[in-house]
Every structure is written in structure tokens, then in C-alpha cells.
Motif scaffolding. Structure first.
Motif, PDB file in Angstrom:
ATOM      1  N   LYS A   1       0.845  -1.207   0.000  1.00 53.36           N
ATOM      2  CA  LYS A   1       0.000   0.000   0.000  1.00 53.36           C
ATOM      3  C   LYS A   1       0.877   1.252   0.000  1.00 53.36           C
ATOM      4  O   LYS A   1       0.521   2.272  -0.595  1.00 53.36           O
TER       5      LYS A   1
ATOM      6  N   LYS B   1      -4.833   0.303   7.152  1.00 48.65           N
ATOM      7  CA  LYS B   1      -4.608  -0.730   6.139  1.00 48.65           C
ATOM      8  C   LYS B   1      -3.300  -1.445   6.397  1.00 48.65           C
ATOM      9  O   LYS B   1      -2.238  -0.814   6.419  1.00 48.65           O
TER      10      LYS B   1
ATOM     11  N   GLU C   1      -4.937   6.164   6.779  1.00 49.58           N
ATOM     12  CA  GLU C   1      -5.515   7.007   5.736  1.00 49.58           C
ATOM     13  C   GLU C   1      -6.684   7.807   6.241  1.00 49.58           C
ATOM     14  O   GLU C   1      -7.418   7.361   7.126  1.00 49.58           O
ATOM     15  N   GLU C   2      -6.886   8.931   5.606  1.00 49.81           N
ATOM     16  CA  GLU C   2      -8.099   9.709   5.796  1.00 49.81           C
ATOM     17  C   GLU C   2      -9.276   8.937   5.186  1.00 49.81           C
ATOM     18  O   GLU C   2      -9.159   8.361   4.109  1.00 49.81           O
ATOM     19  N   ARG C   3     -10.393   8.935   5.894  1.00 52.07           N
ATOM     20  CA  ARG C   3     -11.572   8.236   5.379  1.00 52.07           C
ATOM     21  C   ARG C   3     -12.305   9.112   4.368  1.00 52.07           C
ATOM     22  O   ARG C   3     -12.636  10.260   4.658  1.00 52.07           O
ATOM     23  N   LEU C   4     -12.535   8.561   3.189  1.00 50.67           N
ATOM     24  CA  LEU C   4     -13.286   9.288   2.154  1.00 50.67           C
ATOM     25  C   LEU C   4     -14.707   8.744   2.089  1.00 50.67           C
ATOM     26  O   LEU C   4     -14.964   7.620   2.498  1.00 50.67           O
TER      27      LEU C   4
ATOM     28  N   GLU D   1     -18.317   3.659  -4.483  1.00 50.25           N
ATOM     29  CA  GLU D   1     -17.059   3.149  -5.022  1.00 50.25           C
ATOM     30  C   GLU D   1     -17.253   2.682  -6.457  1.00 50.25           C
ATOM     31  O   GLU D   1     -18.373   2.460  -6.904  1.00 50.25           O
TER      32      GLU D   1
ATOM     33  N   LYS E   1     -18.366  -4.548  -0.677  1.00 55.07           N
ATOM     34  CA  LYS E   1     -17.278  -5.164   0.090  1.00 55.07           C
ATOM     35  C   LYS E   1     -17.691  -5.676   1.465  1.00 55.07           C
ATOM     36  O   LYS E   1     -17.093  -6.606   1.994  1.00 55.07           O
TER      37      LYS E   1
ATOM     38  N   ASN F   1     -15.248  -5.870   6.261  1.00 53.75           N
ATOM     39  CA  ASN F   1     -14.899  -5.957   4.849  1.00 53.75           C
ATOM     40  C   ASN F   1     -14.619  -7.409   4.485  1.00 53.75           C
ATOM     41  O   ASN F   1     -14.082  -8.170   5.285  1.00 53.75           O
TER      42      ASN F   1
ATOM     43  N   GLU G   1      -7.170   2.239  -4.011  1.00 53.27           N
ATOM     44  CA  GLU G   1      -6.163   1.179  -4.090  1.00 53.27           C
ATOM     45  C   GLU G   1      -5.983   0.779  -5.538  1.00 53.27           C
ATOM     46  O   GLU G   1      -6.853   1.008  -6.376  1.00 53.27           O
TER      47      GLU G   1
HETATM   48  P1  AMP Z   1      -8.728  -1.366  -0.177  1.00 52.52           P
HETATM   49  O1  AMP Z   1      -8.265  -2.779  -0.016  1.00 52.52           O
HETATM   50  O2  AMP Z   1      -7.667  -0.359   0.034  1.00 52.52           O
HETATM   51  O3  AMP Z   1      -9.540  -1.119  -1.416  1.00 52.52           O
HETATM   52  O4  AMP Z   1      -9.844  -1.182   0.931  1.00 52.52           O
HETATM   53  C1  AMP Z   1     -10.955  -2.048   0.987  1.00 52.52           C
HETATM   54  C2  AMP Z   1     -12.199  -1.256   1.198  1.00 52.52           C
HETATM   55  O5  AMP Z   1     -12.085  -0.435   2.353  1.00 52.52           O
HETATM   56  C3  AMP Z   1     -12.513  -0.284   0.083  1.00 52.52           C
HETATM   57  O6  AMP Z   1     -13.180  -0.897  -0.968  1.00 52.52           O
HETATM   58  C4  AMP Z   1     -13.380   0.712   0.805  1.00 52.52           C
HETATM   59  O7  AMP Z   1     -14.691   0.208   0.969  1.00 52.52           O
HETATM   60  C5  AMP Z   1     -12.741   0.792   2.148  1.00 52.52           C
HETATM   61  N1  AMP Z   1     -11.753   1.884   2.155  1.00 52.52           N
HETATM   62  C6  AMP Z   1     -10.448   1.803   1.820  1.00 52.52           C
HETATM   63  N2  AMP Z   1      -9.846   3.004   1.908  1.00 52.52           N
HETATM   64  C7  AMP Z   1     -10.785   3.868   2.308  1.00 52.52           C
HETATM   65  C8  AMP Z   1     -10.779   5.285   2.596  1.00 52.52           C
HETATM   66  N3  AMP Z   1      -9.665   6.005   2.499  1.00 52.52           N
HETATM   67  N4  AMP Z   1     -11.945   5.836   2.968  1.00 52.52           N
HETATM   68  C9  AMP Z   1     -13.072   5.081   3.098  1.00 52.52           C
HETATM   69  N5  AMP Z   1     -13.137   3.767   2.863  1.00 52.52           N
HETATM   70  C10 AMP Z   1     -12.006   3.149   2.474  1.00 52.52           C
END
Ligand code: AMP
Ligand code: GLY
Length: 442
Positions: A111, A156, A196-199, A203, A225, A235, A294
Motif C-alpha cells: 500500500k 490498512k 488514511e483519511e476516510r473518504l 465506489e 465489500k 470488509n 487502491e
Molecule cells: P482497499 O483494499 O484499500 O480497497 O480497501 C478495501 C475497502 O475499504 C474499500 O473498498 C473501501 O470500501 C474501504 N476503504 C479503503 N480506503 C478507504 C478510505 N480512504 N476511505 C473510506 N473507505 C475506504
């Protein structure tokens, strides 16, 4: 010039995504046979597909299988073989492979590396910092900094976690409480996690066929997810998906390819590790525009199961051309899709994702297929004497198709409802609340 069609293809892997890839490729004109290694008994029921035992993580064994089978192309399904250097070994042996080498696969396996490349490429991601083992205090301070700025926090784990190494914290306190779990067992100085900051926002998964320089996007899809209805619970690897996305039309996809995929490809080329393979941008469609959450270096699972049935041009020649380093000049930036829709529902085993139970007898598969659904096997095993047992976390993806998302959803629900086993878990709201581009309905 008409691009070459690979007559024999080896698909590596054995899950629902690989079943969809093998099914799709085997059904295309000019493809004689798809060998799936190791595949599964369920995948082997697909016409034109044969399964061959192999350890997909063993580069020498994969090269030996590709050579013994005389394949024209290897398509790598999951990320783990890519991280293990399988594509590098195939390239060294002179076998065409669609899938990046180990160095480029770091976009997914680290990451922190993904953030570094995106920053250098000028691609927007969430505000984030990477921490190594031993940096507990610094990580806590950054969590507080995000909280003070009014932002939510996401933790993460660095490294491959099959989509399960992410905690979207409900509060800064929950993030602080979970932090030790993310740092436990991580040696000092070794990458441990990204904070990370939550967005916020819907998606989208925009996956492109890349040849190192150019990107040709598959139709976009949206994964669900979380484990439970209403996006509740932990998740998972993905509980269902749909395509197309009414809130992401062709110009919006083209803008994402230009603003995300192309700059990432250029940066990877600049670093001497060009990216050939499926470049999967996991995006959050925020109020300020798309942000990259990601990168995956492969197709999505279960996105592949809903994307490939919609593709209206052959995929096999594109993958071969991209593997050779040059998509055909005529390949469009957005690969054409039918004006139909597809909805995929994942049926998971009792206890998924923590401790999925194996060995439950599956009923109703034929009746789901008789209703016109596509049934892709992921975690099944053939039962002695006939029939199927659960044999993994995500067991099946059931895909319904229709003229609209609502029709496709109804077809998928009907077929999924026909399949039963003890403790089967599935979501009932896949493609139910679909954003229309004017914001997410309440
Ligand atoms: P990733 O494996 O990084 O895609 O994370 C898995 C899931 O976590 C994503 O599909 C999102 O639903 C959630 N997620 C990851 N990063 C963020 C973020 N910065 N803000 C909000 N939700 C996130
Ligand atoms: N469905 C999410 C993934 O394949 O990573």
C-alpha cells in the motif's frame, strides 16, 4: 491488421474470477482450449476448459506446465502468483504472459508503494502516511492529527490481505484501539500499515487491459465489500457486484483512464518496471471527484464475473497483444460492452470471512442455471457420487443478466434463491440502491 488469437491459453488460479475468465476465453472465436491451473472440479465443467494440477505460486512449475501444454498465452488470475514472480519466470522462458512482473505487482502488494507511485504520477489518493514496525507513537499521532482535522480514519495492513486487511474505523478511538493489532509482529523498520483519511462516496472499479503504455478499459463495475446488507459488518473479498454504473458514464470512465491509469503506467515505465496486465483502480467517487483507494494488479473478484459477460469484443487477442507489449492500434480506450446489465451475488459459506465451514452439501445449482443464470464456482468440491460441497469462504457467484440493472438483479436473486446449503450467507441488497449520478439515494 487482425490481431493474433491465442489458440491455447493457460489461466492460472481456481476461484470465481478464474472460472469467469476461463469461461469467457474458451467461448471466443479461434480459442481451441483453455487450461486452468489448478482450476477446480467446478471450473472443469465448462465447455472448452480443462484443469491441470499445478502450484500457481511455483514459477518453475508454472513455466513447465505452460510449455508442456504448448500454450500461446498465460493469463494470471490472482495476485499471489504475480507477487511470487510467476510472470517474470514466464517472460524469461519466452512464454507470453498477461500479468505484471513482481516489481510492478508491488502496486498491489505494498500500500505504501502504491501511495508513492500515485503521488509521483499526480494521481489523487486519500491523505495517508505509512508506518513501520516500532512506529506506534508516530502512528497514534497521525490518527489524532486526522481526527483533529475532522477526518475519519482507515487502517490498512501493508502486504497482501485478500481484501481483508482494512479497517474503516467508526471513530478515532476505535482506530487507536485497533492500532496494536496492525503493528503486532511487524519487525522494527519493516512496513506495517498505512493510516488514511476516510473518504465518502460510492465506489467504482475501473479495470483496464494494459500493455505497459496504453490502457483499454473494461466496463466499470461496483463491488459490495461489506459482509452484510446495508454495507454493515466487516470488509470481505467482495459479496456481489454489478455493471454498468449509471453514475459513471463513458466520458467519466475515459476521464479516469486519462487521470489515473495513464499516469500510473507512465510512472511505472519511467521507473523501468512497465505494467502489463489488468490494472484495477479501486476508486471512491467523492464530491470532489474520483479518488484512488487502491490499485490491484489483476481483475476483481466478483467484478470479473459481471464485467466479462457484458464485453462485446473478443478479449483473448487483446490480452495476447498486450502481453507482447503492444495493444492493437485500433483498440479503443473503452472496450465496447452490450447495453445489457449484469448483477452477481456471492454465496458464502457459514462462518465467512473468519472461519468458513467446508463440507456442506450444496443444493439447487442446476435449477439456478436452468433459470438462465451464470454460476461461477469459487469454493466448491465435487462430492463423491455426484453433486457439490462447500469448500471455501466464497463458494459461488451467481450472475443474472437483463436489459436493465433491475432486471438483472431480479434474475440473480431468483437464481441465488434457488441454491441452498446449511448456513449459506448472501446479501439481499446487491444492486438494490444504485446511485444514478445525481448522488446516492438515501
Ligand atoms: P482497499 O483494499 O484499500 O480497497 O480497501 C478495501 C475497502 O475499504 C474499500 O473498498 C473501501 O470500501 C474501504 N476503504 C479503503 N480506503 C478507504 C478510505 N480512504 N476511505 C473510506 N473507505 C475506504
Ligand atoms: N472485489 C475486490 C477485489 O477483487 O479486490
Amino acid at each position: 491488421m487482425t490481431p493474433d488469437v491465442p489458440r491455447r491459453i493457460l489461466v492460472l488460479g481456481g476461484g470465481g474470477r478464474e472460472h469467469a475468465l476461463a469461461w469467457r476465453l474458451a467461448g471466443e472465436p479461434g480459442v481451441d482450449e483453455v487450461v486452468c491451473g489448478p482450476g477446480s472440479a467446478g471450473i472443469a465443467t465448462t465447455p472448452g476448459v480443462r484443469c491441470a494440477p499445478v502450484d500457481p505460486l511455483d514459477p518453475a512449475a508454472v513455466v513447465a506446465l505452460a510449455q508442456a501444454e504448448g500454450v500461446d498465452l498465460v493469463v494470471v488470475g490472482p495476485e499471489a502468483p504475480l507477487a511470487a514472480g510467476v510472470a517474470d519466470a514466464l517472460v524469461a522462458a519466452g512464454v507470453a504472459v498477461f500479468g505484471p512482473g513482481r516489481a510492478a505487482a508491488r502496486l498491489e502488494t505494498s500500500k505504501a508503494f502504491c501511495h508513492e507511485v500515485a503521488a509521483a504520477a499526480g494521481v489523487r489518493m486519500a491523505r495517508a502516511r505509512a508506518f513501520s514496525g516500532g512506529e506506534d507513537a508516530a502512528a497514534r499521532a497521525f490518527i489524532r492529527e486526522l481526527a483533529d482535522a475532522g477526518a475519519g480514519v482507515v487502517l490498512k495492513a501493508d502486504g497482501l490481505a485478500a481484501g481483508k486487511g482494512v479497517l474503516v474505523a467508526e471513530s478515532p478511538g476505535a482506530a487507536l484501539e485497533a492500532l496494536p493489532r496492525f503493528l503486532a509482529g511487524r519487525p522494527t523498520g519493516q512496513p506495517a500499515l498505512v493510516v488514511e483519511e476516510r473518504l465518502e462516496g460510492p465506489e467504482a472499479s475501473v479495470i483496464a487491459v494494459c500493455d505497459g503504455e496504453r490502457a483499454a478499459a473494461l466496463p466499470p463495475a461496483r463491488d459490495h465489500k461489506r459482509l452484510g446488507d446495508g454495507d454493515l459488518g466487516p470488509n470481505t473479498g467482495g459479496m456481489g457486484a454489478y455493471s454498468p454504473l449509471p453514475d459513471l458514464d463513458a466520458p467519466a470512465v475515459a476521464a479516469i483512464v486519462a487521470g489515473v491509469h495513464q499516469p500510473i503506467l507512465a510512472e511505472m515505465r519511467r521507473r523501468g518496471t512497465p505494467f502489463r496486465g489488468f490494472l484495477y483502480a479501486g476508486l471512491m467517487l467523492t464530491g470532489d471527484g474520483p479518488a484512488l483507494l487502491e490499485i490491484n494488479v489483476r481483475c476483481g473478484d466478483p467484478e470479473t464475473q459481471v464485467i466479462l459477460p457484458r464485453l462485446s469484443e473478443p478479449l483473448a487477442p487483446l490480452l495476447l497483444a498486450a502481453a507482447r507489449g503492444a495493444l492493437p492500434a485500433a483498440a479503443p480506450d473503452l472496450l465496447p460492452a452490450g447495453d445489457d446489465a449484469a448483477v452477481g451475488i456471492v454465496l458464502a459459506a457459514h462462518g465467512y470471512p473468519d472461519s468458513p465451514r467446508r463440507g456442506d452439501a450444496i443444493g439447487g445449482l442446476e435449477s439456478a442455471e436452468a433459470r438462465g443464470a451464470l454460476v461461477f464456482h469459487a469454493g466448491t468440491a465435487a462430492r463423491a457420487g455426484g453433486g457439490w460441497d462447500t469448500n471455501g469462504g466464497r463458494v459461488l457467484t451467481v450472475v443474472g443478466r437483463g436489459r436493465s440493472l433491475a432486471d438483472a438483479r431480479e434474475a440473480a436473486e431468483l437464481a441465488a434463491g434457488a441454491i441452498r446449503w446449511d448456513g449459506v450467507h448472501r446479501r439481499r441488497d446487491i444492486a438494490l440502491r444504485v446511485p444514478d449520478g445525481a448522488g446516492v439515494p438515501a
